[in-house]
Design an enzyme around this catalytic site. Structure first.
Site, PDB file in Angstrom:
ATOM      1  N   LYS A 134       0.836  -1.201   0.000  1.00  0.00           N
ATOM      2  CA  LYS A 134       0.000   0.000   0.000  1.00  0.00           C
ATOM      3  C   LYS A 134       0.873   1.254   0.000  1.00  0.00           C
ATOM      4  O   LYS A 134       2.099   1.172   0.157  1.00  0.00           O
ATOM      5  CB  LYS A 134      -0.916  -0.003   1.225  1.00  0.00           C
ATOM      6  CG  LYS A 134      -0.181   0.036   2.559  1.00  0.00           C
ATOM      7  CD  LYS A 134      -1.144  -0.038   3.720  1.00  0.00           C
ATOM      8  CE  LYS A 134      -0.393  -0.004   5.052  1.00  0.00           C
ATOM      9  NZ  LYS A 134      -1.308  -0.046   6.211  1.00  0.00           N
ATOM     10  N   ARG A 187      -9.651   0.081  15.768  1.00  0.00           N
ATOM     11  CA  ARG A 187      -9.621   0.924  14.575  1.00  0.00           C
ATOM     12  C   ARG A 187     -10.768   0.505  13.651  1.00  0.00           C
ATOM     13  O   ARG A 187     -11.764   1.196  13.565  1.00  0.00           O
ATOM     14  CB  ARG A 187      -8.249   0.789  13.891  1.00  0.00           C
ATOM     15  CG  ARG A 187      -7.894   1.879  12.934  1.00  0.00           C
ATOM     16  CD  ARG A 187      -6.436   1.835  12.545  1.00  0.00           C
ATOM     17  NE  ARG A 187      -6.018   0.568  11.949  1.00  0.00           N
ATOM     18  CZ  ARG A 187      -4.780   0.340  11.482  1.00  0.00           C
ATOM     19  NH1 ARG A 187      -3.852   1.274  11.589  1.00  0.00           N
ATOM     20  NH2 ARG A 187      -4.473  -0.819  10.937  1.00  0.00           N
ATOM     21  N   TYR A 220      12.956  31.586   4.703  1.00  0.00           N
ATOM     22  CA  TYR A 220      11.704  32.258   5.034  1.00  0.00           C
ATOM     23  C   TYR A 220      11.598  32.563   6.522  1.00  0.00           C
ATOM     24  O   TYR A 220      12.000  31.761   7.371  1.00  0.00           O
ATOM     25  CB  TYR A 220      10.509  31.396   4.614  1.00  0.00           C
ATOM     26  CG  TYR A 220      10.300  31.338   3.120  1.00  0.00           C
ATOM     27  CD1 TYR A 220      10.122  32.491   2.365  1.00  0.00           C
ATOM     28  CD2 TYR A 220      10.264  30.108   2.458  1.00  0.00           C
ATOM     29  CE1 TYR A 220       9.925  32.438   0.995  1.00  0.00           C
ATOM     30  CE2 TYR A 220      10.050  30.035   1.090  1.00  0.00           C
ATOM     31  CZ  TYR A 220       9.886  31.203   0.362  1.00  0.00           C
ATOM     32  OH  TYR A 220       9.686  31.140  -0.989  1.00  0.00           O
ATOM     33  N   MET A 227       9.273  24.935  -0.083  1.00  0.00           N
ATOM     34  CA  MET A 227       8.497  24.006  -0.905  1.00  0.00           C
ATOM     35  C   MET A 227       9.396  23.122  -1.766  1.00  0.00           C
ATOM     36  O   MET A 227       9.147  21.929  -1.919  1.00  0.00           O
ATOM     37  CB  MET A 227       7.523  24.765  -1.803  1.00  0.00           C
ATOM     38  CG  MET A 227       6.610  23.841  -2.595  1.00  0.00           C
ATOM     39  SD  MET A 227       5.426  24.721  -3.637  1.00  0.00           S
ATOM     40  CE  MET A 227       4.370  25.473  -2.399  1.00  0.00           C
TER      41      MET A 227
END
Length: 371
Positions: free
Chosen positions: A38, A136, A264, A313
């Site tokens: 997965k 779950r 930043y 990013m």
């Protein structure tokens, strides 16, 4: 493989073979292995991983969602594929692609039987999931009679396995809880088998269950993270080989004077003359902001270079004041030289998150040598 000249994720199939054989060596000869592919093969490439595992002896595949199983079928995978968390809206597609559902609640069991009947199926393979403590998804022990009642009303489906999931098999302080889960599953399975009138496969163990609880191997085990080179414990990590290596390069080198800021929000202020390297990978590639400000690190010439300032990013900046390197040199984010576990733990997360976060824009490169 030669040093990279861009950001790539290398997928080493020799390491995958090593890990599969190591995990198989922990099992009795008659125990099957379900391999979990997965989340794009834990962030690598599900089709590449599955095709290789199909060749070297896996018995079953497991994915989380129907869409993941469809991708494997379209890639040519023929082996049985269990969908661990299917949704009713996808049941028709699931059957079309001959996937097998893990049914975990009254709603999904009833809906799947309706779908299988509408499609004139007979003895379509299903798996029944029981909750034994993870809380779950899964049926409860007191749902057994309901399940049997629904199964007795149709010949559209047939139970091929009963399964559950261990919650803390890697945590030795939770041994009593884990043994309780195992005993609970045995009790439920015994009751189900008696009322079914036949014996489906049983499986409960994940990677740490394989390694720590041989009494819970049953007929089949499921392995995910172990296949990809991580054993949830240092002693097992030493026996396994990371399949994925995330690599990049030094794009540019800067020298900051005392008091100058970087990145930043001026999150890093140089306290003295500081040499930095900019690397073309960022949070859009899966290196989240939690790795910034000296929590995460990369390896350059076998030395740790800590990420400074905020992760951008498309870029990270690392401190290289004490590292002799130049623009164009290779950078290792994780791999055999520095496993994902170390970087993840340093940043307050786990290897699973780091591995599966690597975005599709990072180029995948398959290697087969045992380097």
């Amino acid at each position: 493989m030669d040093s990279t000249n861009e950001t790539v994720l290398e997928i080493n199939l020799a390491h995958l073979t090593h890990n599969f054989k190591y995990l198989k060596s922990k099992l009795s000869e008659n125990v099957k292995i379900m391999v979990v592919v997965k989340a794009s093969g834990y962030g690598s490439d599900a089709a590449v991983i599955a095709k290789h595992l199909e060749k070297i002896g896996a018995d079953y595949f497991a994915v989380a969602y129907v869409s993941e199983g469809v991708l494997l079928r379209e890639a040519g995978i023929q082996m049985p594929i269990l969908v661990l968390h299917p949704q009713p809206v996808n049941f028709t597609k699931l059957i079309k692609y001959q996937l097998e559902p893990s049914l975990y609640s009254a709603r999904v069991l009833k809906d799947f039987i309706i779908t299988a009947n509408l499609l004139d199926k007979k003895d379509y393979p299903i798996h029944i999931k029981f909750n034994t403590g993870l809380n779950r998804i899964g049926f409860w022990e007191n749902d057994v009679d309901f399940i049997i009642e629904k199964l007795d009303q149709t010949n559209a489906v047939k139970v091929v396995s009963l399964l559950s999931h261990l919650a803390a098999s890697e945590d030795h302080s939770e041994r009593e809880f884990t043994l309780g889960q195992i005993n609970s599953f045995k009790k439920i399975a015994s009751e189900m088998i008696e009322k079914l009138g036949y014996i489906p496969m049983l499986h409960q163990s994940n990677t740490s269950g394989i390694l720590n609880y041989p009494e819970a191997h049953f007929d089949m085990v499921r392995t995910g993270i172990g296949l990809y080179g991580y054993g949830n414990e240092a002693k097992y990590d030493e026996e396994l080989k990371p399949v994925a290596s995330l690599k990049s390069i030094v794009s540019q080198i800067h020298t900051l004077e005392p008091g100058e800021s970087l990145g930043y929000n001026r999150a890093f202020i140089a306290s003295g003359f500081t040499k930095t390297a900019t690397i073309p990978i960022g949070h859009a590639d899966g290196i989240g902001r939690q790795y910034g400000n000296k929590k995460g690190f990369v390896m350059i010439h076998n030395k740790r270079a800590y990420i400074i300032g905020n992760v951008c990013m498309d870029m990270i900046m690392v401190e290289i004041t004490d590292i002799d390197c130049k623009e164009g040199d290779e950078v290792i984010i994780f791999g055999p030289e520095s496993g994902a576990t170390k970087i993840a733990e340093n940043s307050g997360t786990i290897s699973y998150e780091l591995l599966t976060a690597i975005s599709s824009r990072v180029k995948r490169v398959v290697v087969v040598d045992d380097n």
